[in-house]
Design a protein around this motif. Structure first.
Motif, PDB file in Angstrom:
ATOM      1  N   VAL A  46     -10.047   8.928  30.801  1.00 26.98           N
ATOM      2  CA  VAL A  46     -11.394   9.050  30.756  1.00 26.98           C
ATOM      3  C   VAL A  46     -11.692  10.392  31.403  1.00 26.98           C
ATOM      4  O   VAL A  46     -11.377  10.502  32.705  1.00 26.98           O
ATOM      5  CB  VAL A  46     -12.129   7.913  31.406  1.00 26.98           C
ATOM      6  CG1 VAL A  46     -13.708   8.059  31.451  1.00 26.98           C
ATOM      7  CG2 VAL A  46     -11.508   6.692  30.485  1.00 26.98           C
ATOM      8  N   ILE A  47     -12.449  11.409  30.831  1.00 26.62           N
ATOM      9  CA  ILE A  47     -12.750  12.512  31.346  1.00 26.62           C
ATOM     10  C   ILE A  47     -14.251  12.971  31.718  1.00 26.62           C
ATOM     11  O   ILE A  47     -14.545  13.639  32.436  1.00 26.62           O
ATOM     12  CB  ILE A  47     -12.214  13.875  30.738  1.00 26.62           C
ATOM     13  CG1 ILE A  47     -12.626  13.883  29.203  1.00 26.62           C
ATOM     14  CG2 ILE A  47     -10.691  13.777  31.037  1.00 26.62           C
ATOM     15  CD1 ILE A  47     -12.213  15.278  28.749  1.00 26.62           C
ATOM     16  N   ASP A  48     -15.059  12.017  31.028  1.00 29.60           N
ATOM     17  CA  ASP A  48     -16.606  12.442  31.196  1.00 29.60           C
ATOM     18  C   ASP A  48     -17.137  10.999  30.677  1.00 29.60           C
ATOM     19  O   ASP A  48     -16.565  10.242  29.890  1.00 29.60           O
ATOM     20  CB  ASP A  48     -16.893  13.396  30.230  1.00 29.60           C
ATOM     21  CG  ASP A  48     -18.006  13.888  30.862  1.00 29.60           C
ATOM     22  OD1 ASP A  48     -18.870  13.508  31.797  1.00 29.60           O
ATOM     23  OD2 ASP A  48     -18.699  14.855  29.924  1.00 29.60           O
ATOM     24  N   HIS A  49     -18.607  10.761  31.148  1.00 26.04           N
ATOM     25  CA  HIS A  49     -19.534   9.691  30.523  1.00 26.04           C
ATOM     26  C   HIS A  49     -20.566  10.522  30.147  1.00 26.04           C
ATOM     27  O   HIS A  49     -21.103  11.327  30.800  1.00 26.04           O
ATOM     28  CB  HIS A  49     -19.812   8.653  31.488  1.00 26.04           C
ATOM     29  CG  HIS A  49     -18.698   8.081  32.020  1.00 26.04           C
ATOM     30  ND1 HIS A  49     -18.487   8.002  33.486  1.00 26.04           N
ATOM     31  CD2 HIS A  49     -17.802   7.144  31.481  1.00 26.04           C
ATOM     32  CE1 HIS A  49     -17.313   7.324  33.769  1.00 26.04           C
ATOM     33  NE2 HIS A  49     -16.904   6.949  32.672  1.00 26.04           N
ATOM     34  N   VAL A  50     -21.070  10.324  28.977  1.00 23.31           N
ATOM     35  CA  VAL A  50     -22.236  10.968  28.283  1.00 23.31           C
ATOM     36  C   VAL A  50     -23.446   9.865  28.140  1.00 23.31           C
ATOM     37  O   VAL A  50     -23.237   9.303  27.279  1.00 23.31           O
ATOM     38  CB  VAL A  50     -21.753  11.883  26.945  1.00 23.31           C
ATOM     39  CG1 VAL A  50     -22.985  12.509  26.446  1.00 23.31           C
ATOM     40  CG2 VAL A  50     -20.624  12.625  26.962  1.00 23.31           C
ATOM     41  N   GLU A  51     -24.190  10.153  29.029  1.00 24.71           N
ATOM     42  CA  GLU A  51     -25.246   9.005  28.962  1.00 24.71           C
ATOM     43  C   GLU A  51     -26.261   8.990  27.682  1.00 24.71           C
ATOM     44  O   GLU A  51     -26.752   8.090  27.056  1.00 24.71           O
ATOM     45  CB  GLU A  51     -26.248   9.463  30.352  1.00 24.71           C
ATOM     46  CG  GLU A  51     -27.471   8.554  30.430  1.00 24.71           C
ATOM     47  CD  GLU A  51     -27.309   6.921  30.956  1.00 24.71           C
ATOM     48  OE1 GLU A  51     -27.507   6.143  30.687  1.00 24.71           O
ATOM     49  OE2 GLU A  51     -26.056   7.074  31.923  1.00 24.71           O
ATOM     50  N   HIS A  52     -26.574  10.301  27.216  1.00 20.71           N
ATOM     51  CA  HIS A  52     -27.663  10.287  26.082  1.00 20.71           C
ATOM     52  C   HIS A  52     -27.039   9.459  24.815  1.00 20.71           C
ATOM     53  O   HIS A  52     -27.931   9.073  24.138  1.00 20.71           O
ATOM     54  CB  HIS A  52     -28.129  11.748  25.795  1.00 20.71           C
ATOM     55  CG  HIS A  52     -27.219  12.513  25.016  1.00 20.71           C
ATOM     56  ND1 HIS A  52     -26.110  13.292  25.560  1.00 20.71           N
ATOM     57  CD2 HIS A  52     -27.150  12.724  23.792  1.00 20.71           C
ATOM     58  CE1 HIS A  52     -25.531  14.055  24.847  1.00 20.71           C
ATOM     59  NE2 HIS A  52     -25.977  13.715  23.699  1.00 20.71           N
ATOM     60  N   ASN A  53     -25.985   9.616  24.432  1.00 21.85           N
ATOM     61  CA  ASN A  53     -25.378   8.810  23.543  1.00 21.85           C
ATOM     62  C   ASN A  53     -24.336   7.729  23.649  1.00 21.85           C
ATOM     63  O   ASN A  53     -23.644   7.342  22.760  1.00 21.85           O
ATOM     64  CB  ASN A  53     -24.695   9.902  22.255  1.00 21.85           C
ATOM     65  CG  ASN A  53     -23.512  10.752  22.947  1.00 21.85           C
ATOM     66  OD1 ASN A  53     -23.217  10.425  23.895  1.00 21.85           O
ATOM     67  ND2 ASN A  53     -23.228  11.651  22.186  1.00 21.85           N
ATOM     68  N   HIS A  54     -24.140   7.346  25.122  1.00 24.15           N
ATOM     69  CA  HIS A  54     -23.340   6.426  25.564  1.00 24.15           C
ATOM     70  C   HIS A  54     -22.031   6.461  25.016  1.00 24.15           C
ATOM     71  O   HIS A  54     -21.186   5.448  24.785  1.00 24.15           O
ATOM     72  CB  HIS A  54     -23.932   4.832  24.962  1.00 24.15           C
ATOM     73  CG  HIS A  54     -25.398   4.948  25.411  1.00 24.15           C
ATOM     74  ND1 HIS A  54     -26.386   5.148  24.567  1.00 24.15           N
ATOM     75  CD2 HIS A  54     -26.060   4.609  26.710  1.00 24.15           C
ATOM     76  CE1 HIS A  54     -27.714   4.960  25.233  1.00 24.15           C
ATOM     77  NE2 HIS A  54     -27.232   4.697  26.669  1.00 24.15           N
ATOM     78  N   GLN A  55     -21.443   7.457  25.295  1.00 26.56           N
ATOM     79  CA  GLN A  55     -20.000   7.668  24.891  1.00 26.56           C
ATOM     80  C   GLN A  55     -19.151   8.186  26.290  1.00 26.56           C
ATOM     81  O   GLN A  55     -19.551   8.737  27.084  1.00 26.56           O
ATOM     82  CB  GLN A  55     -19.830   9.121  23.983  1.00 26.56           C
ATOM     83  CG  GLN A  55     -20.275   8.771  22.533  1.00 26.56           C
ATOM     84  CD  GLN A  55     -20.316  10.052  21.716  1.00 26.56           C
ATOM     85  OE1 GLN A  55     -19.806  11.256  21.972  1.00 26.56           O
ATOM     86  NE2 GLN A  55     -20.631   9.909  20.280  1.00 26.56           N
ATOM     87  N   VAL A  56     -18.034   7.719  25.953  1.00 25.83           N
ATOM     88  CA  VAL A  56     -16.862   7.911  26.951  1.00 25.83           C
ATOM     89  C   VAL A  56     -15.916   8.725  26.570  1.00 25.83           C
ATOM     90  O   VAL A  56     -15.435   8.785  25.287  1.00 25.83           O
ATOM     91  CB  VAL A  56     -15.984   6.346  27.268  1.00 25.83           C
ATOM     92  CG1 VAL A  56     -15.031   6.756  28.112  1.00 25.83           C
ATOM     93  CG2 VAL A  56     -16.890   5.501  28.049  1.00 25.83           C
ATOM     94  N   ARG A  57     -15.800  10.152  27.161  1.00 25.35           N
ATOM     95  CA  ARG A  57     -14.901  10.997  26.634  1.00 25.35           C
ATOM     96  C   ARG A  57     -13.638  10.807  27.168  1.00 25.35           C
ATOM     97  O   ARG A  57     -13.402  10.541  28.380  1.00 25.35           O
ATOM     98  CB  ARG A  57     -15.610  12.477  26.814  1.00 25.35           C
ATOM     99  CG  ARG A  57     -16.789  12.982  26.306  1.00 25.35           C
ATOM    100  CD  ARG A  57     -16.853  12.925  24.872  1.00 25.35           C
ATOM    101  NE  ARG A  57     -18.317  12.937  24.231  1.00 25.35           N
ATOM    102  CZ  ARG A  57     -19.034  13.958  24.113  1.00 25.35           C
ATOM    103  NH1 ARG A  57     -18.735  15.035  24.489  1.00 25.35           N
ATOM    104  NH2 ARG A  57     -20.199  13.818  23.521  1.00 25.35           N
ATOM    105  N   VAL A  58     -12.614  11.307  26.304  1.00 26.05           N
ATOM    106  CA  VAL A  58     -11.252  10.997  26.692  1.00 26.05           C
ATOM    107  C   VAL A  58     -10.337  12.089  26.230  1.00 26.05           C
ATOM    108  O   VAL A  58     -10.491  12.965  25.303  1.00 26.05           O
ATOM    109  CB  VAL A  58     -10.516   9.732  25.706  1.00 26.05           C
ATOM    110  CG1 VAL A  58      -9.010   9.539  26.052  1.00 26.05           C
ATOM    111  CG2 VAL A  58     -11.420   8.608  26.207  1.00 26.05           C
TER     112      VAL A  58
END
Length: 98
Positions: free
Chosen positions: A83-95
């Motif tokens: 996990v490298i990021d959390h994107v609040e506006h579209n509720h995605q976890v970046r990997v």
């Protein structure tokens, strides 16, 4: 079937939408967490992953977060990453894939 598809809810995964489980997703998948899961949707920019143990999370591995020379993995392939990021506006976890 088209090579690319948008993520849809898996029939074997009951529950809530990524938006509804966002707080629980953040708690379960903090930055730096190692994850494994199955590719369940593909786009030219990356793949969506159903993360083991957190099936309602929306995880995305973008092309830019894949090892050099690696193309988007095929549907159904099991992959590992971090996990490298959390994107609040579209509720995605970046990997980032390994």
């Amino acid at each position: 079937m088209d090579e690319y598809n948008w993520p849809t809810r898996h029939p074997d995964v009951p529950g809530q939408s990524p938006e509804e489980v966002w707080t629980a997703t953040l708690a379960a998948l903090p930055l730096g967490t190692s994850v494994a899961g199955e590719v369940f949707a593909r786009q030219p920019f990356g793949v969506f992953i159903r993360v083991d143990g957190v099936p309602n999370a929306m995880a995305l591995a973008e092309i830019t977060a894949m090892p050099e020379g690696m193309g988007p993995p095929a549907l159904g392939v099991r992959i590992r990453g971090e996990v490298i990021d959390h994107v609040e506006h579209n509720h995605q976890v970046r990997v980032r894939l390994h």
